[in-house]
Design an enzyme around this catalytic site. Structure first.
Site, PDB file in Angstrom:
ATOM      1  CG  HIS A  18     -20.851 -73.091   7.681  1.00 50.74           C
ATOM      2  ND1 HIS A  18     -21.628 -73.966   6.960  1.00 50.74           N
ATOM      3  CD2 HIS A  18     -20.698 -71.993   6.895  1.00 50.74           C
ATOM      4  CE1 HIS A  18     -21.939 -73.421   5.790  1.00 50.74           C
ATOM      5  NE2 HIS A  18     -21.381 -72.232   5.721  1.00 50.74           N
ATOM      6  CE  LYS A  42     -25.161 -69.303  -1.520  1.00 49.93           C
ATOM      7  NZ  LYS A  42     -24.408 -69.461  -0.270  1.00 49.93           N
ATOM      8  NE  ARG A  91     -15.515 -70.762   0.926  1.00 45.31           N
ATOM      9  CZ  ARG A  91     -16.701 -71.029   0.445  1.00 45.31           C
ATOM     10  NH1 ARG A  91     -17.226 -72.207   0.608  1.00 45.31           N
ATOM     11  NH2 ARG A  91     -17.379 -70.122  -0.222  1.00 45.31           N
ATOM     12  CB  SER A 129     -23.633 -75.368   1.890  1.00 47.48           C
ATOM     13  OG  SER A 129     -23.346 -74.892   3.173  1.00 47.48           O
TER      14      SER A 129
HETATM   15  O1  PNS Z   1     -23.712 -68.187   3.381  1.00 48.58           O
HETATM   16  P1  PNS Z   1     -24.003 -67.094   2.383  1.00 48.58           P
HETATM   17  O2  PNS Z   1     -25.147 -67.480   1.473  1.00 48.58           O
HETATM   18  O3  PNS Z   1     -22.794 -66.655   1.620  1.00 48.58           O
HETATM   19  O4  PNS Z   1     -24.477 -65.836   3.262  1.00 48.58           O
HETATM   20  C1  PNS Z   1     -24.890 -64.635   2.657  1.00 48.58           C
HETATM   21  C2  PNS Z   1     -25.823 -63.878   3.605  1.00 48.58           C
HETATM   22  C3  PNS Z   1     -27.044 -64.742   3.916  1.00 48.58           C
HETATM   23  C4  PNS Z   1     -25.076 -63.581   4.899  1.00 48.58           C
HETATM   24  C5  PNS Z   1     -26.256 -62.551   2.917  1.00 48.58           C
HETATM   25  O5  PNS Z   1     -26.930 -62.844   1.730  1.00 48.58           O
HETATM   26  C6  PNS Z   1     -27.123 -61.691   3.843  1.00 48.58           C
HETATM   27  O6  PNS Z   1     -26.591 -60.958   4.655  1.00 48.58           O
HETATM   28  N1  PNS Z   1     -28.459 -61.818   3.724  1.00 48.58           N
HETATM   29  C7  PNS Z   1     -29.391 -61.068   4.562  1.00 48.58           C
HETATM   30  C8  PNS Z   1     -30.072 -59.959   3.751  1.00 48.58           C
HETATM   31  C9  PNS Z   1     -29.139 -58.781   3.615  1.00 48.58           C
HETATM   32  O7  PNS Z   1     -28.861 -58.065   4.551  1.00 48.58           O
HETATM   33  N2  PNS Z   1     -28.635 -58.601   2.381  1.00 48.58           N
HETATM   34  C10 PNS Z   1     -27.723 -57.526   2.067  1.00 48.58           C
HETATM   35  C11 PNS Z   1     -26.296 -57.918   2.337  1.00 48.58           C
HETATM   36  S1  PNS Z   1     -25.210 -56.662   1.875  1.00 48.58           S
END
Ligand code: PNS
Length: 161
Positions: A18, A42, A91, A129
């Protein structure tokens, strides 16, 4: 015009992978907002505030990086702060489908920002993570995976009694 990028993620906890993406994004944009966001799939091990403090301590040297917490839709946040990009690290092929889906959904919700993918550095290809959490929970050495400043905090929390 200030070019603002949002770098969203769970950061549970922040890894060297990150940090690499955040550092590289900070060179490409005038301001980078690292946004601790909710991933509905998660259950986090660290509270949003704990994650924010950890990211703060490892990005202190980056003048144009700020941290924020979101309990809502990323696309709305990006619109509200006037960001032009959502920056994500990519990745491997396995990341692609999920990231592609999110990029398309976010574009549909707010067309004013582009999702920009930075290819992860080769040494961080395998890093996540969840891998860090698994290794730490069994008392393994995670010093090559997380920033030194937060190593003890992570170990203290995750190592199984
Ligand atoms: O590190 P991650 O868990 O892969 O990140 C995913 C994250 C948190 C960026 C994604 O779940 C997100 O954008 N969450 C905010 C809520 C939202 O807008 N969800 C719709 C995404 S299309």
């Amino acid at each position: 015009m200030r070019r603002i990028a949002v770098c969203p993620g769970s950061f549970d906890p922040v890894t060297l992978g990150h940090l690499d993406i955040i550092q590289r994004a900070s060179k490409l944009f005038d301001k980078v907002i690292v946004l601790i966001s909710v991933n509905a799939a998660k259950t986090p091990s660290f509270s949003a505030t704990e994650r924010m403090l950890m990211i703060q301590s490892v990005t202190e040297n980056l003048d144009n990086v700020v941290i924020d917490i979101l309990d809502g839709l990323l696309a709305d946040y990006v619109r509200d702060v006037g960001a032009i990009a959502i920056v994500k690290g990519l990745r491997a092929v396995s990341d692609f489908e999920y990231e592609f889906q999110m990029a398309l959904a976010n574009k549909k919700l707010y067309a004013g920002a582009e999702t920009v993918f930075l290819t992860t550095s080769a040494e961080n290809m395998y890093l996540s993570s969840s891998v860090v959490k698994q290794i730490a929970s069994f008392g393994g050495d995670i010093s090559h995976f997380v920033p030194a400043e937060i190593l003890t905090d992570i170990q203290d929390r995750l190592v199984k009694e």
